[in-house]
Design a protein around this motif. Structure first.
Motif, PDB file in Angstrom:
ATOM      1  N   ALA A  54       3.755 -26.346 -38.388  1.00  0.00           N
ATOM      2  CA  ALA A  54       4.469 -26.138 -37.126  1.00  0.00           C
ATOM      3  C   ALA A  54       3.973 -24.872 -36.434  1.00  0.00           C
ATOM      4  CB  ALA A  54       5.971 -26.040 -37.386  1.00  0.00           C
ATOM      5  N   ILE A  55       3.763 -23.814 -37.213  1.00  0.00           N
ATOM      6  CA  ILE A  55       3.240 -22.568 -36.645  1.00  0.00           C
ATOM      7  C   ILE A  55       1.844 -22.789 -36.075  1.00  0.00           C
ATOM      8  CG2 ILE A  55       2.500 -20.224 -37.215  1.00  0.00           C
ATOM      9  CD1 ILE A  55       4.792 -20.136 -39.270  1.00  0.00           C
ATOM     10  N   GLN A  56       1.017 -23.526 -36.796  1.00  0.00           N
ATOM     11  CA  GLN A  56      -0.340 -23.803 -36.320  1.00  0.00           C
ATOM     12  C   GLN A  56      -0.311 -24.643 -35.036  1.00  0.00           C
ATOM     13  OE1 GLN A  56      -1.940 -25.697 -39.807  1.00  0.00           O
ATOM     14  NE2 GLN A  56      -2.533 -23.762 -40.780  1.00  0.00           N
ATOM     15  N   THR A  57       0.588 -25.633 -34.998  1.00  0.00           N
ATOM     16  CA  THR A  57       0.699 -26.488 -33.809  1.00  0.00           C
ATOM     17  C   THR A  57       1.090 -25.667 -32.588  1.00  0.00           C
ATOM     18  OG1 THR A  57       1.340 -28.403 -35.159  1.00  0.00           O
ATOM     19  CG2 THR A  57       1.910 -28.475 -32.821  1.00  0.00           C
ATOM     20  N   PHE A  82       6.222 -38.323 -29.950  1.00  0.00           N
ATOM     21  CA  PHE A  82       4.891 -38.790 -30.327  1.00  0.00           C
ATOM     22  C   PHE A  82       4.605 -38.411 -31.778  1.00  0.00           C
ATOM     23  CE2 PHE A  82       4.807 -37.873 -25.780  1.00  0.00           C
ATOM     24  CZ  PHE A  82       4.317 -39.071 -25.258  1.00  0.00           C
ATOM     25  N   PHE A  83       3.601 -39.090 -32.342  1.00  0.00           N
ATOM     26  CA  PHE A  83       3.144 -38.799 -33.694  1.00  0.00           C
ATOM     27  C   PHE A  83       1.730 -38.209 -33.643  1.00  0.00           C
ATOM     28  CE2 PHE A  83       6.232 -42.239 -34.282  1.00  0.00           C
ATOM     29  CZ  PHE A  83       7.064 -41.652 -35.224  1.00  0.00           C
ATOM     30  N   GLY A  84       1.476 -37.307 -34.583  1.00  0.00           N
ATOM     31  CA  GLY A  84       0.149 -36.729 -34.722  1.00  0.00           C
ATOM     32  C   GLY A  84      -0.190 -36.575 -36.189  1.00  0.00           C
ATOM     33  N   ASP A  85      -1.464 -36.604 -36.521  1.00  0.00           N
ATOM     34  CA  ASP A  85      -1.889 -36.561 -37.922  1.00  0.00           C
ATOM     35  C   ASP A  85      -2.021 -35.147 -38.474  1.00  0.00           C
ATOM     36  OD1 ASP A  85      -2.025 -39.341 -38.031  1.00  0.00           O
ATOM     37  OD2 ASP A  85      -4.099 -39.348 -37.278  1.00  0.00           O
ATOM     38  N   ASP A  86      -2.175 -34.163 -37.591  1.00  0.00           N
ATOM     39  CA  ASP A  86      -2.398 -32.780 -38.021  1.00  0.00           C
ATOM     40  C   ASP A  86      -1.975 -31.866 -36.878  1.00  0.00           C
ATOM     41  OD1 ASP A  86      -4.477 -32.945 -36.132  1.00  0.00           O
ATOM     42  OD2 ASP A  86      -5.969 -33.399 -37.669  1.00  0.00           O
ATOM     43  N   PRO A  87      -1.980 -30.538 -37.093  1.00  0.00           N
ATOM     44  CA  PRO A  87      -1.556 -29.634 -36.023  1.00  0.00           C
ATOM     45  C   PRO A  87      -2.315 -29.830 -34.714  1.00  0.00           C
ATOM     46  CG  PRO A  87      -1.596 -28.445 -38.097  1.00  0.00           C
ATOM     47  CD  PRO A  87      -2.175 -29.800 -38.376  1.00  0.00           C
ATOM     48  N   LYS A  88      -3.618 -30.051 -34.775  1.00  0.00           N
ATOM     49  CA  LYS A  88      -4.387 -30.253 -33.550  1.00  0.00           C
ATOM     50  C   LYS A  88      -3.914 -31.509 -32.812  1.00  0.00           C
ATOM     51  CE  LYS A  88      -9.143 -30.616 -31.822  1.00  0.00           C
ATOM     52  NZ  LYS A  88     -10.587 -30.639 -32.204  1.00  0.00           N
ATOM     53  N   GLY A  89      -3.683 -32.597 -33.586  1.00  0.00           N
ATOM     54  CA  GLY A  89      -3.218 -33.832 -32.961  1.00  0.00           C
ATOM     55  C   GLY A  89      -1.827 -33.691 -32.382  1.00  0.00           C
ATOM     56  N   MET A  90      -0.945 -32.972 -33.064  1.00  0.00           N
ATOM     57  CA  MET A  90       0.414 -32.789 -32.563  1.00  0.00           C
ATOM     58  C   MET A  90       0.430 -31.891 -31.335  1.00  0.00           C
ATOM     59  SD  MET A  90       2.776 -32.752 -36.021  1.00  0.00           S
ATOM     60  CE  MET A  90       1.573 -32.032 -37.126  1.00  0.00           C
ATOM     61  N   ALA A  91      -0.418 -30.874 -31.326  1.00  0.00           N
ATOM     62  CA  ALA A  91      -0.513 -30.014 -30.147  1.00  0.00           C
ATOM     63  C   ALA A  91      -0.999 -30.809 -28.937  1.00  0.00           C
ATOM     64  CB  ALA A  91      -1.469 -28.847 -30.432  1.00  0.00           C
TER      65      ALA A  91
END
Length: 394
Positions: free
Chosen positions: A205-208, A309-318
């Motif tokens: 979450a912090i990375q996102t 929305f759904f994302g696979d990793d912090p980059k995708g969620m961002a």
């Protein structure tokens, strides 16, 4: 997996008679919990609903609980708030013994004691309905659920899926969410609500938030188990020193709702298969979209492109955060108030209680479409009712 919409139910459905019901809570948190405690919140909401419908409800719970109805004390104080981090099995055993001493005083016993419920269901002379709130994808669960007693409830298709041979009844959790705050105008901040542990995804979450260039506000509980404390001290606490992160502590329900209502989106980037996901429905009740990993029951709650929305990793969620501004927050709120209400949950449990007793469950006299059956999980597939619900929610 298709999104599953439980759908609203008329409040006029009822059992043929008032029932004497025991609600059996774990000894870990008070009922209702002051802050963290998903199982105990559900037990409280269900107890309130059943009492309002005229049932005679007795709650087995810790002595510091404050739920309405009759109360049988199982432990003087709930274990987690006083810092207990040892083996809780003896306290579950004491809870079961208290129930068994009074079993014949009830028409039905509703246990929320996880795998201990299987033993209670075998030992009790009174029918037992057992709701599982935790993960069931373990070897010990597989062993405990061989030749299970009747009345077993899973709170999502995902939770039940590791044991397709068990004749599950799927009943989604529900809360009284009508008082959840709602604001059309929000801050640009993100929020994370949960507990400090590796699988809940605080670091992700912090990375996102950092990738998205947004502030992250954190409301999280520090666990009492040794591994939880160690993770907090070694990983979680240092991560909170990030200037982009604001740690708010463990908030009560009102404070937590205000946090979500003020947020641009709620992040749920945990890797563990959530058996349900109360944080998701609480956020959606505030009209706040959820950005999550596609794990556990979250795809059964969050309609992608509608609720979040759904994302696979912090980059995708961002990346997915860009689409949040286009979502209809009022529609999000209205839908979840219907799909995951405490009233709908109580309807489902009343029907299950009646079926376990071999009694009639009355339908309202006014004409309406046939009610959706409580569906069971079969090997490798959803029930026809679940598939149809998924198509409707699209």
């Amino acid at each position: 997996m298709s999104t599953i919409n439980p759908g609203p139910r008329p409040a006029s459905r009822r059992t043929a008679r008032a029932l004497r019901i025991a609600q059996v809570a774990p000894p870990l948190e008070r009922v209702p919990p002051v802050a963290y405690g998903g199982t105990e919140r559900v037990v409280h909401e269900l107890t309130v609903e059943l009492l309002q419908r005229g049932h005679d409800v007795t709650l087995f719970a810790s002595g510091d609980s404050n739920a309405p109805g009759k109360h049988v004390v199982t432990v003087p104080e709930a274990l987690r708030p006083i810092g207990f981090g040892g083996d809780s099995s003896p306290y579950f055993t004491v809870t079961m013994l208290e129930v068994l001493r009074r079993a014949e005083d009830f028409d039905v016993i509703h246990s929320h004691l996880e795998l201990h419920s299987v033993l209670l269901g075998r030992a009790s002379p009174t029918p037992v309905v057992s709701t599982f709130h935790g993960r069931l994808d373990s070897a010990i669960a597989r062993q405990a659920l061989v030749d299970p007693p009747p009345g077993l409830v899973a709170i999502s298709q995902s939770q039940a899926r590791p044991h397709p041979e068990v004749p599950w009844t799927i009943i989604y959790n529900g809360l009284n969410l009508t008082g959840s705050p709602f604001r059309q105008r929000r801050s640009n901040d993100l929020c994370f609500v949960g507990r400090f542990s590796l699988e809940k995804g605080l670091i992700e979450a912090i990375q996102t938030a950092k990738i998205a260039g947004r502030k992250l506000r954190v409301a999280a509980k520090i666990g009492t188990m040794p591994d939880e404390k160690a993770w907090y001290e070694q990983v979680g606490k240092p991560a909170l020193n990030d200037p982009n992160v604001e740690y708010l502590g463990e908030l009560n329900t009102t404070e937590r709702d205000q946090l979500m209502a003020d947020s641009y989106a709620t992040l749920m980037p945990g890797s563990w298969p959530e058996p349900f996901g109360l944080v998701a429905i609480e956020s959606l009740a505030c009209g706040t979209p959820v950005i999550a990993r596609r794990v556990g029951a979250l795809p059964e709650i969050i309609r992608e492109g509608v609720d979040g929305f759904f994302g696979d990793d912090p980059k995708g969620m961002a990346f997915q955060l860009e689409g949040v501004a286009e979502l209809d927050r009022l529609h999000i709120r209205e839908s979840v108030l219907q799909r995951f209400s405490a009233s709908r949950m109580a309807d489902d449990y009343e029907r299950l209680y009646a079926s376990q007793l071999g009694e009639q469950f009355l339908e309202p006299p006014e004409a309406e479409p046939p009610p959706r059956r409580l569906h069971s999980v079969g090997p490798g597939r959803l029930s026809a009712d679940a598939q149809e619900a998924g198509r409707r929610s699209g």
